[in-house]
Motif scaffolding. Structure first.
Motif, PDB file in Angstrom:
ATOM      1  N   VAL A 307       0.864  -1.185   0.000  1.00 54.55           N
ATOM      2  CA  VAL A 307       0.000   0.000   0.000  1.00 54.55           C
ATOM      3  C   VAL A 307       0.896   1.230   0.000  1.00 54.55           C
ATOM      4  O   VAL A 307       1.701   1.429   0.918  1.00 54.55           O
ATOM      5  CB  VAL A 307      -0.938   0.016   1.223  1.00 54.55           C
ATOM      6  CG1 VAL A 307      -1.850   1.238   1.161  1.00 54.55           C
ATOM      7  CG2 VAL A 307      -1.758  -1.265   1.286  1.00 54.55           C
ATOM      8  N   VAL A 308       0.759   2.055  -1.028  1.00 58.25           N
ATOM      9  CA  VAL A 308       1.545   3.285  -1.148  1.00 58.25           C
ATOM     10  C   VAL A 308       0.569   4.455  -1.225  1.00 58.25           C
ATOM     11  O   VAL A 308      -0.179   4.588  -2.196  1.00 58.25           O
ATOM     12  CB  VAL A 308       2.444   3.258  -2.401  1.00 58.25           C
ATOM     13  CG1 VAL A 308       3.254   4.550  -2.486  1.00 58.25           C
ATOM     14  CG2 VAL A 308       3.369   2.051  -2.357  1.00 58.25           C
ATOM     15  N   ASP A 309       0.564   5.279  -0.190  1.00 55.46           N
ATOM     16  CA  ASP A 309      -0.315   6.453  -0.144  1.00 55.46           C
ATOM     17  C   ASP A 309       0.562   7.677   0.095  1.00 55.46           C
ATOM     18  O   ASP A 309       1.078   7.878   1.194  1.00 55.46           O
ATOM     19  CB  ASP A 309      -1.351   6.306   0.963  1.00 55.46           C
ATOM     20  CG  ASP A 309      -2.327   7.482   0.988  1.00 55.46           C
ATOM     21  OD1 ASP A 309      -2.275   8.309   0.060  1.00 55.46           O
ATOM     22  OD2 ASP A 309      -3.122   7.573   1.935  1.00 55.46           O
ATOM     23  N   SER A 310       0.735   8.475  -0.936  1.00 60.60           N
ATOM     24  CA  SER A 310       1.580   9.668  -0.821  1.00 60.60           C
ATOM     25  C   SER A 310       0.780  10.941  -0.616  1.00 60.60           C
ATOM     26  O   SER A 310       1.352  12.034  -0.543  1.00 60.60           O
ATOM     27  CB  SER A 310       2.441   9.813  -2.086  1.00 60.60           C
ATOM     28  OG  SER A 310       1.615   9.868  -3.239  1.00 60.60           O
ATOM     29  N   THR A 311      -0.554  10.815  -0.500  1.00 61.88           N
ATOM     30  CA  THR A 311      -1.382  12.020  -0.413  1.00 61.88           C
ATOM     31  C   THR A 311      -2.063  12.190   0.940  1.00 61.88           C
ATOM     32  O   THR A 311      -2.290  13.312   1.376  1.00 61.88           O
ATOM     33  CB  THR A 311      -2.468  11.985  -1.498  1.00 61.88           C
ATOM     34  OG1 THR A 311      -3.267  10.804  -1.315  1.00 61.88           O
ATOM     35  CG2 THR A 311      -1.844  11.950  -2.885  1.00 61.88           C
ATOM     36  N   GLY A 312      -2.418  11.090   1.612  1.00 58.72           N
ATOM     37  CA  GLY A 312      -3.178  11.213   2.856  1.00 58.72           C
ATOM     38  C   GLY A 312      -2.458  10.656   4.061  1.00 58.72           C
ATOM     39  O   GLY A 312      -1.893  11.383   4.881  1.00 58.72           O
ATOM     40  N   ALA A 313      -2.453   9.312   4.180  1.00 56.23           N
ATOM     41  CA  ALA A 313      -1.883   8.670   5.367  1.00 56.23           C
ATOM     42  C   ALA A 313      -0.365   8.549   5.307  1.00 56.23           C
ATOM     43  O   ALA A 313       0.265   8.158   6.290  1.00 56.23           O
ATOM     44  CB  ALA A 313      -2.479   7.272   5.543  1.00 56.23           C
ATOM     45  N   ALA A 314       0.268   8.870   4.161  1.00 58.08           N
ATOM     46  CA  ALA A 314       1.719   8.786   3.994  1.00 58.08           C
ATOM     47  C   ALA A 314       2.230   7.399   4.353  1.00 58.08           C
ATOM     48  O   ALA A 314       3.051   7.223   5.253  1.00 58.08           O
ATOM     49  CB  ALA A 314       2.423   9.853   4.824  1.00 58.08           C
ATOM     50  N   LEU A 315       1.695   6.415   3.645  1.00 56.33           N
ATOM     51  CA  LEU A 315       2.039   5.026   3.917  1.00 56.33           C
ATOM     52  C   LEU A 315       2.841   4.424   2.769  1.00 56.33           C
ATOM     53  O   LEU A 315       2.662   4.784   1.606  1.00 56.33           O
ATOM     54  CB  LEU A 315       0.767   4.181   4.096  1.00 56.33           C
ATOM     55  CG  LEU A 315      -0.013   4.311   5.393  1.00 56.33           C
ATOM     56  CD1 LEU A 315      -1.267   3.453   5.309  1.00 56.33           C
ATOM     57  CD2 LEU A 315       0.832   3.879   6.578  1.00 56.33           C
ATOM     58  N   ASP A 316       3.718   3.511   3.119  1.00 60.85           N
ATOM     59  CA  ASP A 316       4.375   2.626   2.156  1.00 60.85           C
ATOM     60  C   ASP A 316       4.686   1.347   2.928  1.00 60.85           C
ATOM     61  O   ASP A 316       5.749   1.216   3.536  1.00 60.85           O
ATOM     62  CB  ASP A 316       5.646   3.254   1.594  1.00 60.85           C
ATOM     63  CG  ASP A 316       6.254   2.417   0.463  1.00 60.85           C
ATOM     64  OD1 ASP A 316       5.785   1.269   0.271  1.00 60.85           O
ATOM     65  OD2 ASP A 316       7.178   2.893  -0.212  1.00 60.85           O
TER      66      ASP A 316
END
Length: 367
Positions: A307-316
Motif C-alpha cells: 500500500v503506497v499512499d503519498s497524499t493522505g496517510a503517507a504510507l508505504d
C-alpha cells in the motif's frame, strides 16, 4: 463443495513399462492441480472423522492454523502456520494513491495484541501400540500380462497398511517376494510387476500385475499395520504456553487460547504453534479498513499487498488481505479491502509527554 470450480484428473495404467524416471513421473506433460506446504505435525493416532472430505480438511486447517483454498483458477493450496510467523518481504500486487487507491482508514487497537498464548493438544502418552499383520506364503505363477489377487483377512481395528516392497524373504516388515522361478533361491523378479493394496472392510486385497515378458512367481507377502487402543482410551489434554514479557509490560496480559485437539498431538508441535502465534500477535498491528481500490480480480484472501499512499496517510507498507468486498451498481464496480499490517510498530514510545503540574502546590500530606 458447492460453488467451487475445480479440475478433474483421470489416472490410468500405462500400456508399456516406463523406460526411465521422467516417463514414470510424466515429467513436463502435466501440471499438478494443488500444492501442499511442508508437513508440520506428526500423529500418534489418527483421529476418527466423519462427514465429507472438505469438512475434514477445513477442520485440520483450523486446528493447525493453516489455510486451505481453491483459487480463482480452481487450484488447491494448503499452506501451514509458518507463513504467519515471519513478516513477508514481497507483495503480490501494489496499490497506490497515484492510480488505484480511493480511500482508506488506518487504526491500531491496543487490546488487539495477544501476548499470552495457550495451545491445547491431545496427549497420547501411555497409549499402547501393537504392530500386527498377516502373512501369505503360497507359491503362485503369474504369466506375462496376467494379474493375481490375494485376499487377506484384516480386522477393522487396524490402520491401513502400505503397499509392500520387494524383499528376498518375509522377515522384513511389508515384504513382497517375487521370483523368476519356483525355488526359494531363484533370483528376484525386479522391475517386471506392478502391485497395489486396497482395503475392503475386513479384508485387504493385494493385486499383482506381471508386465514383463516372462512368467514370474509369487512366493508370499507380509502385510503389516499399527493397531492402537485410542478407541477405548481418551487422550489427556495438555497445554503449551508462550508469553512475551515486553508486550505484557506495555499492554498488560492479553490472553488467547487455541484448541488444537485432536490433530495436534506432540508437545514440540504445540510449542511451535504457540511461538508462531506469539510472533504474529505479541504487538498490535495496524489495521487498514475500507481500502477502496480499482477492482482487481487478482486480489485474493491471504495475499500480501503493498500500500503506497503519498497524499493522505503517507504510507508505504506491506499488509495481509483479510477481507475482500466487491459490489456493483449500474455500470460501476467497487472493491474494498480490509488489510492487516505485516509489521507492527512495536511498544509505545510515549515521546513528548510531560506530567501535569500539581493543582495545589505545597499541599500537606493526607491524614
Amino acid at each position: 463443495m458447492a460453488n467451487i470450480r475445480a479440475e478433474a484428473m483421470q489416472v490410468s495404467k500405462m500400456k508399456t513399462r516406463p523406460a526411465n524416471h521422467a516417463e514414470r513421473t510424466l515429467d513436463g506433460t502435466w501440471i499438478k492441480g494443488g500444492t501442499l506446504g511442508e508437513p508440520n505435525f506428526q500423529l500418534a493416532s489418527i483421529p476418527k472423522v466423519s462427514g465429507d472430505s472438505w469438512s475434514v480438511i477445513t477442520e485440520i486447517a483450523k486446528k493447525t492454523l493453516a489455510t486451505v483454498e481453491f483459487d480463482r483458477d480452481g487450484f488447491f493450496r494448503m499452506r501451514g502456520y509458518s507463513r504467519w510467523a515471519t513478516a513477508p518481504t514481497t507483495p503480490a500486487i501494489t496499490v497506490s494513491s497515484a492510480r488505484e487507491l480511493a480511500s482508506l482508514t488506518v487504526s491500531e487497537e491496543i487490546d488487539a495484541c495477544r501476548n499470552d498464548v495457550s495451545i491445547k493438544w491431545a496427549n497420547f502418552g501411555g497409549h499402547d501400540y501393537e504392530y500386527v499383520g498377516v502373512r501369505d506364503e503360497t507359491v503362485i505363477s503369474i504369466p506375462s500380462g496376467f494379474t493375481t489377487i490375494r485376499s487377506l483377512p484384516f480386522s477393522e481395528d487396524r490402520y491401513d497398511c502400505d503397499a509392500p516392497s520387494l524383499h528376498s524373504d518375509l522377515e522384513g516388515i511389508g515384504g513382497l517376494v517375487l521370483r523368476t522361478g519356483t525355488l526359494a533361491t531363484s533370483p528376484l523378479a525386479r522391475g517386471t510387476a506392478e502391485w497395489e493394496v486396497r482395503r475392503d472392510g475386513g479384508e485387504t486385497r493385494l493385486s499383482i500385475l506381471n508386465r514383463g515378458p516372462s512368467t514370474i512367481y509369487y512366493h508370499g507377502a507380509a502385510l503389516d499395520a499399527d493397531r492402537d487402543d485410542s478407541a477405548t482410551k481418551t487422550p489427556a489434554t495438555s497445554i503449551a504456553v508462550a508469553r512475551d514479557t515486553a508486550s505484557q509490560a506495555a499492554y498488560g496480559v492479553q490472553a488467547y487460547e487455541h484448541d488444537g485437539t485432536p490433530w495436534v498431538q506432540f508437545p514440540d508441535d504445540a510449542s511451535d504453534l504457540a511461538d508462531a502465534l506469539l510472533k504474529a500477535a505479541a504487538f498490535p498491528a495496524p489495521l487498514l479498513q475500507s481500502v477502496e481500490i480499482l477492482p482487481d480480480p487478482r486480489v485474493e484472501l491471504g495475499d500480501v499487498v503493498r500500500v503506497v499512499d503519498s497524499t493522505g496517510a503517507a504510507l508505504d507498507t506491506l499488509a495481509w488481505v483479510i477481507g475482500v468486498r466487491t459490489e456493483g451498481s449500474d455500470a460501476a464496480v467497487r472493491q474494498t479491502l480490509t488489510l492487516r499490517g505485516a509489521q507492527t510498530n512495536g511498544a509505545p514510545k510515549d515521546q513528548g509527554l510531560t506530567p501535569d503540574p500539581p493543582t495545589r502546590p505545597g499541599a500537606p500530606p493526607p491524614r
